[in-house]
Design an enzyme around this catalytic site. Structure first.
Site, PDB file in Angstrom:
ATOM      1  NE  ARG A  46      12.881  15.474   6.245  1.00 28.69           N
ATOM      2  CZ  ARG A  46      13.969  16.264   6.266  1.00 28.69           C
ATOM      3  NH1 ARG A  46      15.014  15.987   5.504  1.00 28.69           N
ATOM      4  NH2 ARG A  46      14.021  17.311   7.056  1.00 28.69           N
ATOM      5  CE1 TYR A  98      -2.732   2.610  -9.609  1.00 34.15           C
ATOM      6  CE2 TYR A  98      -0.993   4.236  -9.473  1.00 34.15           C
ATOM      7  CZ  TYR A  98      -2.145   3.673  -8.971  1.00 34.15           C
ATOM      8  OH  TYR A  98      -2.708   4.182  -7.835  1.00 34.15           O
ATOM      9  CG  ASP A 170       4.931  -0.365 -11.405  1.00 33.11           C
ATOM     10  OD1 ASP A 170       4.913  -1.302 -10.582  1.00 33.11           O
ATOM     11  OD2 ASP A 170       4.073   0.539 -11.414  1.00 33.11           O
ATOM     12  CE  LYS A 195      -1.612  -0.943  -4.887  1.00 30.31           C
ATOM     13  NZ  LYS A 195      -1.183  -0.429  -6.181  1.00 30.31           N
TER      14      LYS A 195
HETATM   15  C1  PLP Z   1      -0.890   0.838  -6.781  1.00 35.32           C
HETATM   16  C2  PLP Z   1       0.089   0.935  -7.875  1.00 35.32           C
HETATM   17  C3  PLP Z   1       0.999   1.991  -7.937  1.00 35.32           C
HETATM   18  C4  PLP Z   1       0.979   3.153  -6.965  1.00 35.32           C
HETATM   19  O1  PLP Z   1       1.319   2.763  -5.682  1.00 35.32           O
HETATM   20  P1  PLP Z   1       0.743   3.468  -4.336  1.00 35.32           P
HETATM   21  O2  PLP Z   1       1.351   2.660  -3.268  1.00 35.32           O
HETATM   22  O3  PLP Z   1      -0.750   3.376  -4.421  1.00 35.32           O
HETATM   23  O4  PLP Z   1       1.196   4.884  -4.370  1.00 35.32           O
HETATM   24  C5  PLP Z   1       1.929   1.984  -8.962  1.00 35.32           C
HETATM   25  N1  PLP Z   1       1.955   0.989  -9.892  1.00 35.32           N
HETATM   26  C6  PLP Z   1       1.084  -0.031  -9.861  1.00 35.32           C
HETATM   27  C7  PLP Z   1       1.175  -1.096 -10.895  1.00 35.32           C
HETATM   28  C8  PLP Z   1       0.129  -0.104  -8.862  1.00 35.32           C
HETATM   29  O5  PLP Z   1      -0.739  -1.122  -8.860  1.00 35.32           O
END
Ligand code: PLP
Length: 379
Positions: A46, A98, A170, A195
């Site tokens: 961890r 998001y 983000d 993504k």
């Molecule tokens: C998908 C997404 C998230 C969350 O990420 P996960 O990997 O699904 O937990 C946060 N911000 C944006 C812009 C996203 O597209």
């Protein structure tokens, strides 16, 4: 070093025990000590795992930062940032973002005594006006999901610094290939590595990158104390994904230009949201802070209704109807009922997210096939 070279070599060192060119998947929970406290820097997985460490180094390299941390998901990475705060602290967040981030803020962290103020961050003055002595964090998403609004990272980071307040961006939609927020003064960059970084729709993961050693130490402490770490197999997949980020993003950008322009001239299409258009309200800022405009876009039909949108969403053959984005294959999504369903309807509509809005993640297939698919679905 140029981006292509950086992406292929980020975090890659021959494995010390065999010389393996690819970092092995260290599928182990613990490490043997020769005497109590005598070990090779690895005690328990961890806290330490060589596959994860290689990936964390890669995250830092591709975001022009000093330190990277990997998390079990994008929301786990976001949650770790929120855990830097204490009751009474205030966060200024983008009003269009998001849905899962909004849910985490409003349903989990608000209960813990953190106050969230949602403003339209595409105008930096709104951020400045919302600052109070209790503001400890500005949470930005640019471009936003799904309306492709752009915020000026440099201007807002300057405001943050003036008030001794962190700025976290983000950067999921842009990917590090198109935008590096730390270069514009942001304190932390967050990604859903699920993504574009993973790029193949086969892994859930998140990351944070920062320059400040003390901040890194605090976030590392949170990472190991709360335990939302990714497994080594997932780390391996994201390391592999990063090696082709530049070639994939080049094609996402090329296809994005073609599909956005195609949609715009289709007489049945209403508004197209894409930050590459010269008449996008913040195109100049997008051009200043991004190297290209990517494959994410949203649109409405002239008949902006749920029924008309549903027909298109159910008729595409190459675009798959699914949540998520950033994979090699094209996806079509209905934010109101899918990715953004956790935002109350009135608030969604006020923010400009109509029931008829359709979001596309344009993949790296042949652009002609993608446009033909949209043409037959729009009818
Ligand atoms: C998908 C997404 C998230 C969350 O990420 P996960 O990997 O699904 O937990 C946060 N911000 C944006 C812009 C996203 O597209």
């Amino acid at each position: 070093m140029k981006l292509a070279t950086k992406y292929i070599h980020a975090g890659a060192h021959p494995d010390p025990s065999t010389g393996a060119i690819m970092t092995p998947i260290y599928q182990t929970s613990t490490y043997v000590q020769s005497a109590p406290g005598v070990h090779q820097g690895y005690e328990y997985a961890r806290s330490q795992n060589p596959t994860r460490f290689a990936l964390e180094e890669a995250f830092a390299v591709i975001e022009n930062g000093k330190f990277g941390l990997a998390f079990a998901s994008g929301v786990a990475a976001t949650d770790a940032v929120m855990r830097l705060l204490v009751p009474g602290d205030e966060v200024i967040a983008a009003h269009d973002m998001y849905g899962g981030s909004f849910r985490l803020f409003s349903k989990v962290h608000e209960k813990m005594g953190i106050k969230f103020i949602y403003v339209d961050t595409s105008n930096a003055t709104n951020v400045e006006k919302a600052m109070t002595p209790a503001t400890k964090l500005i949470w930005l998403e640019t471009p936003t999901n799904p309306l492709m609004n752009i915020s000026d990272i440099e201007a807002i980071s300057t405001i943050g610094k003036k008030h001794n307040c962190m700025v976290c961006v983000d950067n999921t939609f842009a990917s590090p290939y198109l935008q590096n927020p730390l270069d514009f003064g942001a304190t932390i960059v967050m990604h859903s590595a699920t993504k574009y970084l993973g790029g193949h729709s086969d892994v859930i993961q998140g990351c944070l990158v920062m320059n400040d050693q003390a901040l890194r130490d605090q976030l590392y402490f949170i990472q190991k104390s709360t335990g939302a770490v990714p497994g080594p197999q997932d780390c391996f997949l994201v390391l592999r994904g990063i090696k082709t980020l530049h070639v994939r993003m080049q094609r996402h950008c090329e296809n994005g230009i073609k599909v956005a322009n195609y949609l715009r001239q289709n007489p049945k299409v209403g508004k197209v949201y894409w930050c590459g258009f010269e008449d996008h309200p913040n195109h100049d800022i997008a051009k200043k802070q991004m190297r290209g405009f990517g494959g994410m876009m949203s649109f409405t039909l002239k008949e902006d209704s749920l029924a008309a949108a549903t027909k298109v969403l159910s008729s595409t053959k190459i675009f798959s109807l699914a949540e998520s984005l950033g994979g090699v294959e094209s996806l079509i999504n209905h934010p109101a009922s899918m990715t953004h369903a956790s935002i109350p309807r009135e608030q969604r509509i006020t923010n400009g997210l109509s029931d008829g809005l359709i979001r596309l993640s344009v993949g790296i297939e042949d652009a002609d096939d993608l446009m033909a698919d949209l043409a037959q679905a729009i009818g």
